[in-house]
Design an enzyme around this catalytic site. Structure first.
Site, mmCIF file in Angstrom:
data_model
loop_
_atom_site.group_PDB
_atom_site.id
_atom_site.type_symbol
_atom_site.label_atom_id
_atom_site.label_comp_id
_atom_site.label_asym_id
_atom_site.label_seq_id
_atom_site.Cartn_x
_atom_site.Cartn_y
_atom_site.Cartn_z
ATOM 1 N N ASP A 63 0.886 -1.167 0.000
ATOM 2 C CA ASP A 63 0.000 0.000 0.000
ATOM 3 C C ASP A 63 0.920 1.213 0.000
ATOM 4 O OD1 ASP A 63 -1.574 2.171 0.691
ATOM 5 O OD2 ASP A 63 -2.680 1.110 2.264
ATOM 6 N N SER A 140 -0.065 11.761 -16.290
ATOM 7 C CA SER A 140 -1.398 12.020 -16.829
ATOM 8 C C SER A 140 -1.403 13.368 -17.537
ATOM 9 C CB SER A 140 -2.386 12.052 -15.669
ATOM 10 O OG SER A 140 -3.647 12.508 -16.094
ATOM 11 N N TYR A 153 -6.940 16.196 -8.180
ATOM 12 C CA TYR A 153 -6.229 15.193 -8.988
ATOM 13 C C TYR A 153 -5.101 15.862 -9.783
ATOM 14 C CZ TYR A 153 -5.317 11.596 -12.495
ATOM 15 O OH TYR A 153 -4.690 10.664 -13.302
ATOM 16 N N LYS A 157 -1.043 15.341 -9.643
ATOM 17 C CA LYS A 157 -0.273 14.892 -10.805
ATOM 18 C C LYS A 157 0.728 15.954 -11.283
ATOM 19 C CE LYS A 157 -1.867 10.664 -11.470
ATOM 20 N NZ LYS A 157 -0.999 9.490 -11.357
HETATM 21 P P1 NAD Z 1 -7.099 1.639 -11.970
HETATM 22 O O1 NAD Z 1 -8.034 2.260 -11.009
HETATM 23 O O2 NAD Z 1 -7.518 0.408 -12.673
HETATM 24 O O3 NAD Z 1 -5.678 1.357 -11.314
HETATM 25 C C1 NAD Z 1 -5.159 2.076 -10.225
HETATM 26 C C2 NAD Z 1 -4.560 1.090 -9.275
HETATM 27 O O4 NAD Z 1 -3.955 1.768 -8.165
HETATM 28 C C3 NAD Z 1 -5.637 0.161 -8.715
HETATM 29 O O5 NAD Z 1 -5.223 -1.168 -8.886
HETATM 30 C C4 NAD Z 1 -5.707 0.550 -7.251
HETATM 31 O O6 NAD Z 1 -6.034 -0.526 -6.415
HETATM 32 C C5 NAD Z 1 -4.287 1.028 -7.017
HETATM 33 N N1 NAD Z 1 -4.180 1.808 -5.785
HETATM 34 C C6 NAD Z 1 -4.988 2.782 -5.317
HETATM 35 N N2 NAD Z 1 -4.586 3.191 -4.106
HETATM 36 C C7 NAD Z 1 -3.490 2.459 -3.795
HETATM 37 C C8 NAD Z 1 -2.613 2.406 -2.678
HETATM 38 N N3 NAD Z 1 -2.804 3.179 -1.605
HETATM 39 N N4 NAD Z 1 -1.578 1.522 -2.705
HETATM 40 C C9 NAD Z 1 -1.387 0.727 -3.767
HETATM 41 N N5 NAD Z 1 -2.182 0.711 -4.841
HETATM 42 C C10 NAD Z 1 -3.228 1.573 -4.857
HETATM 43 O O7 NAD Z 1 -6.796 2.785 -13.047
HETATM 44 P P2 NAD Z 1 -5.545 2.958 -14.051
HETATM 45 O O8 NAD Z 1 -6.076 3.770 -15.161
HETATM 46 O O9 NAD Z 1 -4.879 1.681 -14.358
HETATM 47 O O10 NAD Z 1 -4.584 3.884 -13.180
HETATM 48 C C11 NAD Z 1 -3.197 3.705 -13.099
HETATM 49 C C12 NAD Z 1 -2.512 5.055 -13.126
HETATM 50 O O11 NAD Z 1 -2.796 5.677 -14.374
HETATM 51 C C13 NAD Z 1 -2.967 6.039 -12.056
HETATM 52 O O12 NAD Z 1 -1.842 6.659 -11.485
HETATM 53 C C14 NAD Z 1 -3.793 7.043 -12.825
HETATM 54 O O13 NAD Z 1 -3.768 8.316 -12.237
HETATM 55 C C15 NAD Z 1 -3.081 7.024 -14.167
HETATM 56 N N6 NAD Z 1 -3.891 7.530 -15.281
HETATM 57 C C16 NAD Z 1 -5.031 6.909 -15.661
HETATM 58 C C17 NAD Z 1 -5.779 7.422 -16.704
HETATM 59 C C18 NAD Z 1 -7.060 6.782 -17.163
HETATM 60 O O14 NAD Z 1 -7.805 7.399 -17.912
HETATM 61 N N7 NAD Z 1 -7.350 5.561 -16.806
HETATM 62 C C19 NAD Z 1 -5.348 8.579 -17.371
HETATM 63 C C20 NAD Z 1 -4.180 9.177 -16.974
HETATM 64 C C21 NAD Z 1 -3.440 8.640 -15.925
#
Ligand code: NAD
Length: 292
Positions: A63, A140, A153, A157
């Site tokens: 975590d 992001s 957010y 970021k």
């Molecule tokens: P997602 O929600 O599927 O994955 C995020 C993961 O982070 C999840 O598995 C969640 O359990 C984990 N997480 C949350 N809090 C946590 C903690 N305290 N300790 C450990 N793990 C934790 O979404 P995703 O799109 O795969 O996101 C991954 C990254 O991509 C993030 O940093 C997000 O900001 C970034 N992102 C996503 C998008 C999008 O549109 N999906 C766009 C830009 C950036």
């Protein structure tokens, strides 16, 4: 010798896909430590790797808001080193700023900003000592440009951008490369997992004007995800580019179509063009500025 990779946030989305992809490399180039906050959620990852990947993947609890769990994960890396650290865990938050409690805000910063810093802090001394390593961070577009109703957010970021850019300058002296993989919308659980205030929520104590703009924003957001979201496979390709490059860049962009907006910040450094363009895009009503 295998390259040892540790990835945060592997129970879903980009983290899961990257872990599966690297662990499935036919030449077993990578040993992947797929970490997740809650091991109860490991089933999806296990199903995705189909079969045993004992020599290419291990799942660890981690975590990013819990320093002890990061240290425990580190101790469980049998190779005693991480060659590639991937800081990917993150959560979104949407809604009018005044609708969020400070605890909620703190929670987002704790995962997105402090979680990333804690993770890097923990693994950095070893990398420095070995004069070797790569740090990849899921960035992001929200870290490069402001988005209404995403203030917290974006703040988290943007802050990660500042930390990574600063580190990159120093760490080149240690043969450690920092790369941000700047993502636009990606088809993951992100939207489902993000903390969102419902515009229709009666308890939402914001003025009617904000409420209606938020409604417009949510519609915009939905259509952007429907029309432009990339699959995690596309994101993984960009990750691979950064992993395989002899001298990787600080920033990689997964969706070039989103760049022109961001470049408005450079062509008009007073911010006016970007604000006008984004406002027009989202609210379809350009702010014409003060009328004389
Ligand atoms: P997602 O929600 O599927 O994955 C995020 C993961 O982070 C999840 O598995 C969640 O359990 C984990 N997480 C949350 N809090 C946590 C903690 N305290 N300790 C450990 N793990 C934790 O979404 P995703 O799109 O795969 O996101 C991954 C990254 O991509 C993030 O940093 C997000 O900001 C970034 N992102 C996503 C998008 C999008 O549109 N999906 C766009 C830009 C950036």
């Amino acid at each position: 010798e295998q390259k040892v990779v540790l990835i945060t946030g592997c129970s879903s989305g980009i983290g899961l896909s990257l872990a599966v992809h690297l662990a499935s490399n036919p030449s077993k180039v990578y040993k992947v430590y797929a970490t997740m906050r809650n091991l109860d959620k490991k089933q999806r990852l296990l199903e995705s790797v189909r079969g045993l990947h004992k020599d290419t993947m291990a799942i660890l609890q981690m975590d990013v808001t819990d320093q002890q769990s990061i240290l425990d994960a580190k101790r469980n890396v049998t190779e005693g080193r991480i060659d590639i650290l991937v800081c990917n865990a993150g959560v979104g938050l949407m809604g009018p700023l005044e609708a969020h409690s400070l605890d909620t805000i703190r929670g987002i910063l704790d995962v997105n900003l402090l979680g990333t810093l804690r993770t890097i802090q923990t693994f950095l001394p070893d990398m420095k000592r070995k004069r070797h390593g790569r740090i990849l961070v899921t960035g992001s577009m929200g870290g490069l440009q402001g988005l209404p109703f995403n203030e917290v957010y974006c703040a988290s970021k943007f802050a990660v951008e500042g930390a990574c850019e600063s580190l990159a300058i120093l760490l080149q002296h240690f043969n450690i490369h920092v790369s941000l993989i700047e993502c636009g919308p990606v088809n993951t659980d992100f939207l489902m997992n993000l903390k969102k205030t419902e515009a229709s929520d009666e308890a939402l104590e914001v003025d009617a004007h904000t409420r209606s703009l938020y409604d417009q924003y949510l519609q915009h957001c939905q259509s952007v995800f429907q029309n432009e979201a990339q699959d995690t496979d596309d994101i993984i390709q960009v990750y691979l580019e950064a992993i395989e490059a002899p001298t990787p860049f600080l920033r990689y962009y997964t969706n070039r179509a989103l760049l022109p907006m961001s470049s408005l910040k450079l062509t008009s450094m007073d911010g006016s063009q970007y604000i006008r363009a984004m406002s027009k895009l989202i609210f379809s009503a350009p702010d014409t500025g003060p009328k004389i």
